[in-house]
Design a protein around this motif. Structure first.
Motif, PDB file in Angstrom:
ATOM      1  N   CYS A   1      35.842  35.572  30.560  1.00 13.67           N
ATOM      2  CA  CYS A   1      35.847  37.027  30.360  1.00 13.67           C
ATOM      3  C   CYS A   1      36.625  37.707  31.483  1.00 13.67           C
ATOM      4  N   ASP A   2      37.291  38.787  31.136  1.00 16.64           N
ATOM      5  CA  ASP A   2      38.016  39.557  32.145  1.00 16.64           C
ATOM      6  C   ASP A   2      37.017  40.259  33.058  1.00 16.64           C
ATOM      7  N   TYR A   3      37.418  40.378  34.316  1.00 19.55           N
ATOM      8  CA  TYR A   3      36.551  41.072  35.281  1.00 19.55           C
ATOM      9  C   TYR A   3      37.158  42.421  35.617  1.00 19.55           C
ATOM     10  N   GLN A   4      36.349  43.447  35.481  1.00 25.32           N
ATOM     11  CA  GLN A   4      36.758  44.795  35.847  1.00 25.32           C
ATOM     12  C   GLN A   4      35.910  45.242  37.028  1.00 25.32           C
TER      13      GLN A   4
END
Length: 386
Positions: A76-79
């Protein structure tokens, strides 16, 4: 009459599903089946059942994860800033979030924010840094951001459970020294947290060989740690300090150990309870034991020059010596371990040597009888002349 067409539709759906299972993707199957079955609830239930079966092993979509689960999922992308405090308290994970984030370098990205938003190391059943050292004894710390390195330092300095043999070795390894993480070890020493007799390990044994022969190693000895106690059992999975130096062909560290404990050249104590002592000279003959195989001959010579005896019996087989072990494995170093005796001189050569020596002796020292005769003859001639 209406039951027959409906039954036919059901059979058609089942047949289509069977064909798609063999040749279609899950998405194609669902799209086709949904188009056929959109007019009845019974057939739609069948489609959902097929969908559930086809996707039951698929990972949960990132959108369906809470903020902590999402940042601790490498796919998952990390923001930054997306973690919710409430999710930290109830993450829904089976493991402590800080331990997960620390053990996997791909997840180090979440460490600073987790700590900033209240994640506590005290909520973890064990030290997150122990989990990291168990997975990688010398991680690529150079790839970490300054914020992540600060977080790792915080975990080390705020959690007494991190003071363990393997963590000590990890924080002193080359990658850790390259980014300054070895300063944690000095902090532990200055705080009095490495006091002799109160640890489950010896810092001298846990220290990376490079650190052992540095000023830091000297400071550990000044603090009261000794090479003798460094041979005791310890709580950890990584090799002892002496064995680490041996495996890495670290000559300076080996000199350090053998100067203080010369007996190690012939017999090293067991690393774990219940194990047997071991013979360094035999151990270095094993293929793949040395990190740098090209140093094997030099290592054998190094140990023998410092007292290692090739006739030392092996603890695991008292009937064999190092030489016997090398003979059995057809080691190319057998001639170094057991050099052949120099050949003695042959009989003719010996006789000639003795004859030459006797001739030289007689030439320098004439026999007394001959000397008397010469003297007498000289006397006669002298008298006659008169």
């Amino acid at each position: 009459m209406r039951r027959v067409p409906r039954l036919l539709r059901l059979l058609a759906i089942s047949a289509a599903a069977a064909l798609c299972l063999g040749a279609c993707s899950p998405i194609g199957l669902i799209a086709s089946a949904a188009g056929v079955a959109s007019d009845t609830s019974v057939t739609w239930d069948i489609v959902k059942h097929f969908h559930a079966k086809l996707t039951e092993d698929d990972p949960t979509p990132c959108a369906n994860l809470n903020s902590v689960q999402r940042v601790l999922n490498a796919r998952c992308d990390y923001q930054p800033g997306s973690i919710r405090r409430a999710d930290i308290a109830k993450s829904g994970l089976q493991e402590c979030p800080l331990a997960l984030a620390t053990r996997d370098p791909r997840l180090w990205r979440a460490l600073p924010e987790l700590l900033d938003k209240g994640a506590s190391v005290n909520e973890c059943p064990g030290s997150p840094l122990v989990a990291l050292a168990d997975s990688d004894p010398c991680p690529a710390f150079q790839a970490a951001s300054p914020e992540v390195l600060k977080s790792i330092t915080t975990l080390a300095e705020s959690d007494p459970r991190a003071i363990r043999h393997d963590v000590f070795r990890m924080l002193g390894c080359s990658n850790a020294r390259a980014v300054g993480l070895d300063r944690v070890l000095t902090t532990w020493l200055d705080r009095g947290e490495l006091e002799p007799g109160k640890l489950s390990f010896s810092p001298l044994s846990a220290a990376d060989p490079d650190l052992l022969v540095s000023r830091f190693g000297h400071e550990l000895e000044v603090a009261g740690h000794t090479a003798e106690t460094a041979l005791d059992d310890y709580d950890g999975a990584l090799p002892s300090g002496f064995e680490e130096a041996l495996r890495r062909s670290h000559w300076a560290a080996l000199e350090w150990w053998l100067y203080r404990l010369p007996r190690l050249a012939n017999l090293a104590p067991p690393q774990r309870g219940g194990q047997l002592a071991w013979v360094p000279l035999q151990r270095v003959l094993l293929p793949g034991y040395l990190e740098f195989p090209s140093t094997q001959r030099d290592m054998v010579g190094f140990l023998m020059a410092r007292g290692a005896d090739p006739h030392q019996k092996l603890p695991f087989d008292q009937g064999k010596t190092v030489i016997a072990f090398a003979t059995r494995m057809k080691s190319p170093l057998l001639s170094l371990l057991d050099p052949p005796s120099p050949p003695g001189p042959s009989a003719p050569t010996l006789a000639k040597a003795e004859t030459d020596a006797l001739f030289k002796h007689n030439s320098a020292n004439p026999p007394p009888v001959r000397a008397a005769r010469v003297s007498a003859q000289v006397g006669v001639d002298a008298t006659t002349s008169r």
